[in-house]
Write a protein that holds these residues in place. Structure first.
Motif, PDB file in Angstrom:
ATOM      1  N   SER A 101       0.838  -1.201   0.000  1.00 47.56           N
ATOM      2  CA  SER A 101       0.000   0.000   0.000  1.00 47.56           C
ATOM      3  C   SER A 101       0.874   1.253   0.000  1.00 47.56           C
ATOM      4  N   ARG A 102       0.271   2.376  -0.381  1.00 47.75           N
ATOM      5  CA  ARG A 102       1.001   3.640  -0.294  1.00 47.75           C
ATOM      6  C   ARG A 102       1.193   3.998   1.178  1.00 47.75           C
ATOM      7  N   CYS A 103       2.407   4.356   1.499  1.00 45.19           N
ATOM      8  CA  CYS A 103       2.717   4.632   2.906  1.00 45.19           C
ATOM      9  C   CYS A 103       3.369   6.005   3.012  1.00 45.19           C
ATOM     10  N   PRO A 104       2.792   6.934   3.761  1.00 43.79           N
ATOM     11  CA  PRO A 104       3.444   8.229   3.982  1.00 43.79           C
ATOM     12  C   PRO A 104       4.834   8.034   4.566  1.00 43.79           C
ATOM     13  N   ALA A 105       5.785   8.809   4.115  1.00 43.01           N
ATOM     14  CA  ALA A 105       7.177   8.636   4.540  1.00 43.01           C
ATOM     15  C   ALA A 105       7.351   8.612   6.051  1.00 43.01           C
ATOM     16  N   PRO A 106       6.661   9.458   6.822  1.00 42.95           N
ATOM     17  CA  PRO A 106       6.860   9.419   8.281  1.00 42.95           C
ATOM     18  C   PRO A 106       6.400   8.111   8.933  1.00 42.95           C
ATOM     19  N   LEU A 107       5.554   7.347   8.235  1.00 40.19           N
ATOM     20  CA  LEU A 107       5.036   6.090   8.797  1.00 40.19           C
ATOM     21  C   LEU A 107       5.833   4.869   8.360  1.00 40.19           C
ATOM     22  N   ARG A 108       6.724   5.055   7.389  1.00 36.32           N
ATOM     23  CA  ARG A 108       7.372   3.890   6.785  1.00 36.32           C
ATOM     24  C   ARG A 108       8.158   3.068   7.814  1.00 36.32           C
ATOM     25  N   GLY A 109       8.938   3.723   8.641  1.00 33.69           N
ATOM     26  CA  GLY A 109       9.715   3.002   9.640  1.00 33.69           C
ATOM     27  C   GLY A 109       8.834   2.259  10.617  1.00 33.69           C
ATOM     28  N   ASP A 110       7.761   2.902  11.052  1.00 32.47           N
ATOM     29  CA  ASP A 110       6.839   2.265  11.990  1.00 32.47           C
ATOM     30  C   ASP A 110       6.145   1.064  11.356  1.00 32.47           C
ATOM     31  N   LEU A 111       5.786   1.196  10.068  1.00 32.74           N
ATOM     32  CA  LEU A 111       5.093   0.101   9.394  1.00 32.74           C
ATOM     33  C   LEU A 111       5.987  -1.135   9.296  1.00 32.74           C
ATOM     34  N   PHE A 112       7.201  -0.967   8.777  1.00 38.19           N
ATOM     35  CA  PHE A 112       8.094  -2.116   8.632  1.00 38.19           C
ATOM     36  C   PHE A 112       8.448  -2.724   9.991  1.00 38.19           C
ATOM     37  N   SER A 113       8.593  -1.864  10.998  1.00 45.22           N
ATOM     38  CA  SER A 113       8.899  -2.362  12.341  1.00 45.22           C
ATOM     39  C   SER A 113       7.739  -3.167  12.896  1.00 45.22           C
ATOM     40  N   ALA A 114       6.525  -2.672  12.701  1.00 49.86           N
ATOM     41  CA  ALA A 114       5.349  -3.386  13.212  1.00 49.86           C
ATOM     42  C   ALA A 114       5.195  -4.734  12.519  1.00 49.86           C
ATOM     43  N   VAL A 115       5.408  -4.770  11.199  1.00 52.23           N
ATOM     44  CA  VAL A 115       5.296  -6.034  10.474  1.00 52.23           C
ATOM     45  C   VAL A 115       6.389  -6.994  10.930  1.00 52.23           C
ATOM     46  N   SER A 116       7.594  -6.482  11.176  1.00 55.88           N
ATOM     47  CA  SER A 116       8.676  -7.330  11.678  1.00 55.88           C
ATOM     48  C   SER A 116       8.292  -7.943  13.019  1.00 55.88           C
ATOM     49  N   ARG A 117       7.770  -7.115  13.899  1.00 57.17           N
ATOM     50  CA  ARG A 117       7.389  -7.616  15.230  1.00 57.17           C
ATOM     51  C   ARG A 117       6.312  -8.688  15.121  1.00 57.17           C
ATOM     52  N   ALA A 125      14.478  -9.148   7.679  1.00 53.31           N
ATOM     53  CA  ALA A 125      14.542  -8.272   6.508  1.00 53.31           C
ATOM     54  C   ALA A 125      13.750  -6.985   6.730  1.00 53.31           C
ATOM     55  N   CYS A 126      12.565  -7.098   7.339  1.00 56.94           N
ATOM     56  CA  CYS A 126      11.747  -5.903   7.607  1.00 56.94           C
ATOM     57  C   CYS A 126      12.463  -4.963   8.565  1.00 56.94           C
ATOM     58  N   SER A 127      13.053  -5.514   9.612  1.00 53.44           N
ATOM     59  CA  SER A 127      13.727  -4.667  10.595  1.00 53.44           C
ATOM     60  C   SER A 127      14.968  -4.005   9.997  1.00 53.44           C
ATOM     61  N   GLU A 128      15.708  -4.743   9.183  1.00 49.73           N
ATOM     62  CA  GLU A 128      16.920  -4.185   8.578  1.00 49.73           C
ATOM     63  C   GLU A 128      16.589  -3.127   7.533  1.00 49.73           C
ATOM     64  N   GLU A 129      15.441  -3.269   6.885  1.00 45.90           N
ATOM     65  CA  GLU A 129      15.044  -2.285   5.883  1.00 45.90           C
ATOM     66  C   GLU A 129      14.933  -0.886   6.485  1.00 45.90           C
ATOM     67  N   VAL A 130      14.561  -0.800   7.769  1.00 46.01           N
ATOM     68  CA  VAL A 130      14.380   0.511   8.406  1.00 46.01           C
ATOM     69  C   VAL A 130      15.339   0.703   9.578  1.00 46.01           C
ATOM     70  N   ASP A 131      16.421  -0.091   9.610  1.00 43.20           N
ATOM     71  CA  ASP A 131      17.464   0.037  10.644  1.00 43.20           C
ATOM     72  C   ASP A 131      16.896  -0.017  12.060  1.00 43.20           C
ATOM     73  N   ASN A 132      15.975  -0.935  12.282  1.00 39.42           N
ATOM     74  CA  ASN A 132      15.438  -1.121  13.636  1.00 39.42           C
ATOM     75  C   ASN A 132      16.268  -2.210  14.310  1.00 39.42           C
ATOM     76  N   TRP A 133      17.308  -1.812  15.019  1.00 35.04           N
ATOM     77  CA  TRP A 133      18.247  -2.755  15.615  1.00 35.04           C
ATOM     78  C   TRP A 133      17.617  -3.613  16.725  1.00 35.04           C
TER      79      TRP A 133
END
Length: 336
Positions: A80-96, A123-131
Motif C-alpha cells: 500500500s502507499r505509505c506516507p514517509a513518516p510512517l514507513r519506519g513504523d510500518l516495517f517495524s510493526a510487520v517485523s514484530r 529483513a523488515c527490521s533491517e530495511e528501516v534500521d530497527n536494531w
C-alpha cells in the motif's frame, strides 16, 4: 532499497513452499490503499495480543491460525502507499508481528514456516534500521537452530544479533547472551557458557524496565532465570554441578505469573528432569506431576517434547511405583 525491490527480495522468504499455501488459504480483509497510523497501531496490538495468547495457550492450536490471518493483512500493507513518516513504523510493526507468528509456528513444529517468517522479520527490521527488532528476530532464529540440533548455527545467529550491541538495550543484550549460552552449552563448552551467562547477568542487572521497548516486556526476572537455567541444565546433564541450574529453574518456576504458563511449564519440566537426573526422585515426582498438569493445558509441541524428555530420564528410577505411574501418564499425554 525501493519498496518494490524489497518485496521482490523478501517474497520468497515469506511465500515459498507450504507457507504460501497457508497464507493464501487464510482469509483476511483486503489491505487499504493508503497506510494510516491506526493501521500500524493495529499491527502492534495484534502482535501484543497474539504473543500473550501464545504464552498462555501454546502456538499449536487456534493461536497460529489467527496469527496467520493477521500477518497476511499486515504484510499486504507493504504494497500500500505509505506516507514517509510512517514507513519506519510500518516495517517495524510487520517485523514484530512476523516474529510472533514465527514463534507460534516454531512451537507447532512447523519449522520451515517459522524459519521463513523469522528471516522475513529480520529483513523488515533491517530495511528501516530497527536494531532492537533485528535482535529479536536473530534471537528466535538462534533458538530454533539450537532446538533443531544445530547449536553452531545458533551461536552464529546469536552473535549476528549482537552486532552493534551499543544500539541494543540491556534486556536485548541479556536475551542474546542467553541464546549464546544455550548454544555453547549444547556444544559442551563449559567455560564459554558460564562466561555468556555472566555477561547476561551483567546486562540484566542494568535493566531499567521503563526504558525498554514493549517487545521486551516479557523479559523479567522469571524469564532471565529460566533462560540461564536452561543453559546450565545442559551443562548439568553433562556432569557440571547442578546446584545453580536447580536454583535458577526454581526461581523461574516460582516467579512466572499465570500469563506465562508455557514458560513456567518449560522451566518446571526442566527442573523435574534435572532433579530426576540428580537422584532426587521424590522432589522430581512432585514437580513432574505439576509440569504434567500445566503442559496438559497447552497446545505446545515443544512443551510435549520437554515432557517426553522427563519421562526418558525418569526411566532410571523405574523401580519406584510412583515414577512408573508418572511415566505412563506422560506417555499418554504426549500421545494426544
Amino acid at each position: 532499497m525501493e519498496r518494490r525491490n524489497f518485496l521482490a527480495a523478501t517474497s520468497t522468504a515469506i511465500a515459498a513452499g507450504p507457507l504460501l499455501q497457508l497464507l493464501a488459504a487464510t482469509p483476511a480483509p483486503a489491505a487499504p490503499a493508503v497506510v494510516r497510523p491506526a493501521d500500524v497501531e493495529q499491527i502492534h496490538s495484534a502482535a501484543t495480543t497474539l504473543r500473550s495468547w501464545d504464552n498462555l495457550y501454546g502456538g499449536a492450536g487456534v493461536v497460529r491460525d489467527t496469527a496467520l490471518a493477521q500477518l497476511r493483512w499486515a504484510a499486504a500493507l507493504l504494497n500500500s502507499r505509505c506516507p514517509a513518516p510512517l514507513r519506519g513504523d510500518l516495517f517495524s510493526a510487520v517485523s514484530r508481528l512476523a516474529t510472533v507468528v514465527g514463534a507460534s509456528a516454531f512451537d507447532a513444529f512447523a519449522h520451515e514456516d517459522a524459519q521463513r517468517l523469522f528471516a522475513f522479520a529480520t529483513a523488515c527490521s533491517e530495511e528501516v534500521d530497527n536494531w532492537p527488532l533485528r535482535a529479536i528476530s536473530y534471537n528466535l532464529r538462534s533458538r530454533q537452530a539450537i532446538w533443531r540440533g544445530d547449536p553452531d548455527t545458533g551461536l552464529t545467529l546469536a552473535e549476528l544479533g549482537l552486532a552493534r550491541a551499543d544500539r541494543l538495550s540491556p534486556a536485548e543484550r541479556s536475551m542474546l547472551h542467553n541464546a549464546r549460552a544455550r548454544a555453547l552449552a549444547k556444544m559442551g563448552r563449559t567455560q564459554p557458557t558460564l562466561a555468556a551467562i555472566g555477561a547476561s547477568d551483567d546486562s540484566f542487572a542494568s535493566i531499567v524496565p521503563a526504558a525498554e521497548g514493549p517487545w521486551m516486556a516479557y523479559y523479567d526476572s522469571a524469564q532471565h532465570h529460566g533462560d540461564t537455567g536452561h543453559a546450565l541444565f545442559d551443562l548439568a546433564l553433562a556432569g557440571h554441578p547442578p546446584q545453580e541450574a536447580l536454583r535458577r529453574l526454581q526461581t523461574a518456576v516460582d516467579s512466572h505469573g499465570d500469563g506465562f504458563a508455557r514458560s513456567r511449564a518449560f522451566s518446571r519440566t526442566k527442573l523435574a528432569t534435572l532433579q530426576m537426573a540428580a537422584s532426587d526422585p521424590e522432589q522430581a515426582l512432585a514437580e513432574g506431576l505439576s509440569a504434567l498438569a500445566e503442559v496438559s493445558d497447552l497446545r505446545s509441541l515443544r512443551a510435549n517434547h520437554e515432557l517426553a524428555e522427563l519421562g526418558r530420564v525418569a526411566h532410571r528410577h523405574r523401580s519406584l511405583a510412583d515414577v512408573r505411574d508418572l511415566r505412563e501418564q506422560i506417555a499418554a499425554a504426549v500421545a494426544l
